[in-house]
Motif scaffolding. Structure first.
Motif, PDB file in Angstrom:
ATOM      1  N   LEU A   1       7.879  16.481   3.433  1.00  0.00           N
ATOM      2  CA  LEU A   1       8.925  16.149   2.462  1.00  0.00           C
ATOM      3  C   LEU A   1       9.889  17.307   2.226  1.00  0.00           C
ATOM      4  O   LEU A   1      11.065  17.093   1.943  1.00  0.00           O
ATOM      5  CB  LEU A   1       8.308  15.710   1.133  1.00  0.00           C
ATOM      6  CG  LEU A   1       7.709  14.314   1.132  1.00  0.00           C
ATOM      7  CD1 LEU A   1       6.975  14.055  -0.184  1.00  0.00           C
ATOM      8  CD2 LEU A   1       8.779  13.268   1.373  1.00  0.00           C
ATOM      9  N   GLU A   2       9.402  18.535   2.351  1.00  0.00           N
ATOM     10  CA  GLU A   2      10.263  19.707   2.151  1.00  0.00           C
ATOM     11  C   GLU A   2      11.347  19.820   3.216  1.00  0.00           C
ATOM     12  O   GLU A   2      12.422  20.342   2.947  1.00  0.00           O
ATOM     13  CB  GLU A   2       9.430  20.982   2.152  1.00  0.00           C
ATOM     14  CG  GLU A   2       8.581  21.166   0.927  1.00  0.00           C
ATOM     15  CD  GLU A   2       7.735  22.434   1.000  1.00  0.00           C
ATOM     16  OE1 GLU A   2       8.042  23.328   1.821  1.00  0.00           O
ATOM     17  OE2 GLU A   2       6.759  22.520   0.237  1.00  0.00           O
ATOM     18  N   ILE A   3      11.071  19.334   4.432  1.00  0.00           N
ATOM     19  CA  ILE A   3      12.038  19.504   5.513  1.00  0.00           C
ATOM     20  C   ILE A   3      12.851  18.252   5.812  1.00  0.00           C
ATOM     21  O   ILE A   3      13.877  18.337   6.476  1.00  0.00           O
ATOM     22  CB  ILE A   3      11.359  19.999   6.804  1.00  0.00           C
ATOM     23  CG1 ILE A   3      10.314  19.009   7.289  1.00  0.00           C
ATOM     24  CG2 ILE A   3      10.762  21.371   6.606  1.00  0.00           C
ATOM     25  CD1 ILE A   3       9.736  19.331   8.653  1.00  0.00           C
TER      26      ILE A   3
ATOM     27  N   MET B   1       0.836  -1.174   0.000  1.00  0.00           N
ATOM     28  CA  MET B   1       0.000   0.000   0.000  1.00  0.00           C
ATOM     29  C   MET B   1       0.891   1.250   0.000  1.00  0.00           C
ATOM     30  O   MET B   1       1.789   1.396   0.810  1.00  0.00           O
ATOM     31  CB  MET B   1      -0.879  -0.023   1.254  1.00  0.00           C
ATOM     32  CG  MET B   1      -1.710   1.216   1.421  1.00  0.00           C
ATOM     33  SD  MET B   1      -2.918   1.090   2.732  1.00  0.00           S
ATOM     34  CE  MET B   1      -1.957   1.602   4.125  1.00  0.00           C
ATOM     35  N   VAL B   2       0.644   2.130  -0.920  1.00  0.00           N
ATOM     36  CA  VAL B   2       1.418   3.360  -1.027  1.00  0.00           C
ATOM     37  C   VAL B   2       0.878   4.371  -0.032  1.00  0.00           C
ATOM     38  O   VAL B   2      -0.316   4.616   0.044  1.00  0.00           O
ATOM     39  CB  VAL B   2       1.347   3.934  -2.461  1.00  0.00           C
ATOM     40  CG1 VAL B   2       2.066   5.250  -2.535  1.00  0.00           C
ATOM     41  CG2 VAL B   2       1.911   2.941  -3.444  1.00  0.00           C
ATOM     42  N   VAL B   3       1.779   4.947   0.744  1.00  0.00           N
ATOM     43  CA  VAL B   3       1.399   5.933   1.744  1.00  0.00           C
ATOM     44  C   VAL B   3       1.790   7.312   1.230  1.00  0.00           C
ATOM     45  O   VAL B   3       2.914   7.531   0.815  1.00  0.00           O
ATOM     46  CB  VAL B   3       2.114   5.651   3.086  1.00  0.00           C
ATOM     47  CG1 VAL B   3       1.792   6.721   4.101  1.00  0.00           C
ATOM     48  CG2 VAL B   3       1.744   4.280   3.593  1.00  0.00           C
ATOM     49  N   GLU B   4       0.838   8.245   1.252  1.00  0.00           N
ATOM     50  CA  GLU B   4       1.118   9.624   0.848  1.00  0.00           C
ATOM     51  C   GLU B   4       1.639  10.394   2.049  1.00  0.00           C
ATOM     52  O   GLU B   4       1.016  10.410   3.104  1.00  0.00           O
ATOM     53  CB  GLU B   4      -0.151  10.283   0.308  1.00  0.00           C
ATOM     54  CG  GLU B   4      -0.634   9.710  -1.000  1.00  0.00           C
ATOM     55  CD  GLU B   4       0.287  10.035  -2.154  1.00  0.00           C
ATOM     56  OE1 GLU B   4       0.852  11.146  -2.181  1.00  0.00           O
ATOM     57  OE2 GLU B   4       0.442   9.167  -3.015  1.00  0.00           O
ATOM     58  N   LEU B   5       2.780  11.020   1.895  1.00  0.00           N
ATOM     59  CA  LEU B   5       3.341  11.861   2.959  1.00  0.00           C
ATOM     60  C   LEU B   5       2.984  13.312   2.684  1.00  0.00           C
ATOM     61  O   LEU B   5       2.905  13.740   1.527  1.00  0.00           O
ATOM     62  CB  LEU B   5       4.849  11.698   3.031  1.00  0.00           C
ATOM     63  CG  LEU B   5       5.350  10.324   3.451  1.00  0.00           C
ATOM     64  CD1 LEU B   5       6.865  10.258   3.345  1.00  0.00           C
ATOM     65  CD2 LEU B   5       4.919   9.999   4.860  1.00  0.00           C
ATOM     66  N   ASP B   6       2.810  14.049   3.732  1.00  0.00           N
ATOM     67  CA  ASP B   6       2.497  15.469   3.628  1.00  0.00           C
ATOM     68  C   ASP B   6       3.617  16.177   2.866  1.00  0.00           C
ATOM     69  O   ASP B   6       4.793  16.036   3.215  1.00  0.00           O
ATOM     70  CB  ASP B   6       2.371  16.054   5.038  1.00  0.00           C
ATOM     71  CG  ASP B   6       1.917  17.497   5.060  1.00  0.00           C
ATOM     72  OD1 ASP B   6       2.244  18.259   4.122  1.00  0.00           O
ATOM     73  OD2 ASP B   6       1.244  17.864   6.024  1.00  0.00           O
ATOM     74  N   PRO B   7       3.298  16.912   1.805  1.00  0.00           N
ATOM     75  CA  PRO B   7       4.335  17.611   1.030  1.00  0.00           C
ATOM     76  C   PRO B   7       5.195  18.552   1.877  1.00  0.00           C
ATOM     77  O   PRO B   7       6.376  18.725   1.621  1.00  0.00           O
ATOM     78  CB  PRO B   7       3.545  18.398  -0.018  1.00  0.00           C
ATOM     79  CG  PRO B   7       2.233  17.703  -0.120  1.00  0.00           C
ATOM     80  CD  PRO B   7       1.969  17.097   1.230  1.00  0.00           C
ATOM     81  N   ARG B   8       4.600  19.149   2.913  1.00  0.00           N
ATOM     82  CA  ARG B   8       5.371  20.041   3.791  1.00  0.00           C
ATOM     83  C   ARG B   8       6.427  19.251   4.557  1.00  0.00           C
ATOM     84  O   ARG B   8       7.528  19.744   4.806  1.00  0.00           O
ATOM     85  CB  ARG B   8       4.456  20.784   4.756  1.00  0.00           C
ATOM     86  CG  ARG B   8       3.547  21.782   4.033  1.00  0.00           C
ATOM     87  CD  ARG B   8       2.593  22.433   4.975  1.00  0.00           C
ATOM     88  NE  ARG B   8       1.672  21.367   5.430  1.00  0.00           N
ATOM     89  CZ  ARG B   8       0.749  21.507   6.356  1.00  0.00           C
ATOM     90  NH1 ARG B   8       0.602  22.648   6.968  1.00  0.00           N
ATOM     91  NH2 ARG B   8      -0.034  20.510   6.686  1.00  0.00           N
TER      92      ARG B   8
ATOM     93  N   ARG C   1      13.342  12.070  -1.786  1.00  0.00           N
ATOM     94  CA  ARG C   1      12.182  12.093  -2.671  1.00  0.00           C
ATOM     95  C   ARG C   1      11.421  10.788  -2.490  1.00  0.00           C
ATOM     96  O   ARG C   1      12.015   9.763  -2.180  1.00  0.00           O
ATOM     97  CB  ARG C   1      12.571  12.321  -4.113  1.00  0.00           C
ATOM     98  CG  ARG C   1      13.376  11.213  -4.727  1.00  0.00           C
ATOM     99  CD  ARG C   1      13.568  11.482  -6.224  1.00  0.00           C
ATOM    100  NE  ARG C   1      14.369  10.454  -6.814  1.00  0.00           N
ATOM    101  CZ  ARG C   1      13.920   9.241  -7.123  1.00  0.00           C
ATOM    102  NH1 ARG C   1      12.683   8.919  -6.888  1.00  0.00           N
ATOM    103  NH2 ARG C   1      14.718   8.342  -7.668  1.00  0.00           N
ATOM    104  N   PRO C   2      10.107  10.808  -2.678  1.00  0.00           N
ATOM    105  CA  PRO C   2       9.315   9.594  -2.477  1.00  0.00           C
ATOM    106  C   PRO C   2       9.590   8.548  -3.554  1.00  0.00           C
ATOM    107  O   PRO C   2       9.862   8.888  -4.708  1.00  0.00           O
ATOM    108  CB  PRO C   2       7.872  10.069  -2.570  1.00  0.00           C
ATOM    109  CG  PRO C   2       7.897  11.511  -2.864  1.00  0.00           C
ATOM    110  CD  PRO C   2       9.300  11.965  -2.980  1.00  0.00           C
ATOM    111  N   GLY C   3       9.520   7.272  -3.151  1.00  0.00           N
ATOM    112  CA  GLY C   3       9.675   6.174  -4.094  1.00  0.00           C
ATOM    113  C   GLY C   3      11.090   6.016  -4.600  1.00  0.00           C
ATOM    114  O   GLY C   3      12.044   6.579  -4.061  1.00  0.00           O
ATOM    115  N   THR C   4      11.209   5.215  -5.658  1.00  0.00           N
ATOM    116  CA  THR C   4      12.487   5.005  -6.327  1.00  0.00           C
ATOM    117  C   THR C   4      12.327   5.375  -7.791  1.00  0.00           C
ATOM    118  O   THR C   4      11.203   5.590  -8.257  1.00  0.00           O
ATOM    119  CB  THR C   4      12.934   3.524  -6.237  1.00  0.00           C
ATOM    120  OG1 THR C   4      12.011   2.718  -6.975  1.00  0.00           O
ATOM    121  CG2 THR C   4      13.017   3.045  -4.803  1.00  0.00           C
ATOM    122  N   GLN C   5      13.412   5.391  -8.507  1.00  0.00           N
ATOM    123  CA  GLN C   5      13.324   5.719  -9.931  1.00  0.00           C
ATOM    124  C   GLN C   5      12.492   4.668 -10.668  1.00  0.00           C
ATOM    125  O   GLN C   5      11.669   5.005 -11.501  1.00  0.00           O
ATOM    126  CB  GLN C   5      14.711   5.812 -10.546  1.00  0.00           C
ATOM    127  CG  GLN C   5      14.669   6.205 -12.005  1.00  0.00           C
ATOM    128  CD  GLN C   5      16.046   6.394 -12.580  1.00  0.00           C
ATOM    129  OE1 GLN C   5      17.039   6.226 -11.909  1.00  0.00           O
ATOM    130  NE2 GLN C   5      16.112   6.752 -13.834  1.00  0.00           N
TER     131      GLN C   5
END
Length: 84
Positions: free
Chosen positions: A10-12, A1-8, A24-28
């Motif tokens: 990810l910025e920090i 299951m893919v979990v969405e992280l808050d973009p804010r 960055r989320p995920g892999t290439q």
């Protein structure tokens, strides 16, 4: 299951290695993977129950194609940290 992280969040967040590069989320190969990938060293940090595990001991090593994941100026030709 893919979990969405808050973009804010990810910025920090940054890789806990000494160069502290952005993540960055995920892999290439799998952008939906439940990991955060360092843009400099290519280490992959698992996301467990929506919580990033940012411990170097828990990180998965960079893959052979991690060079495509790295920031252009993050490392030198010999793999050493680049100048900033």
């Amino acid at each position: 299951m893919v979990v969405e992280l808050d973009p804010r969040l990810l910025e920090i967040l940054a890789c806990p290695s000494p160069d502290h590069a952005p993540l960055r989320p995920g892999t290439q190969d799998d952008p939906g993977a439940d990991v955060l990938t360092c843009t400099a060293c290519g280490r992959r940090f698992p996301v467990v129950d929506g919580v990033p595990v940012l411990l170097l001991d828990e990180a998965q090593p960079a893959t052979d194609d991690a060079g495509d994941d790295r920031a252009d100026d993050a490392t030198g030709a010999d793999g050493s940290p680049g100048e900033k």
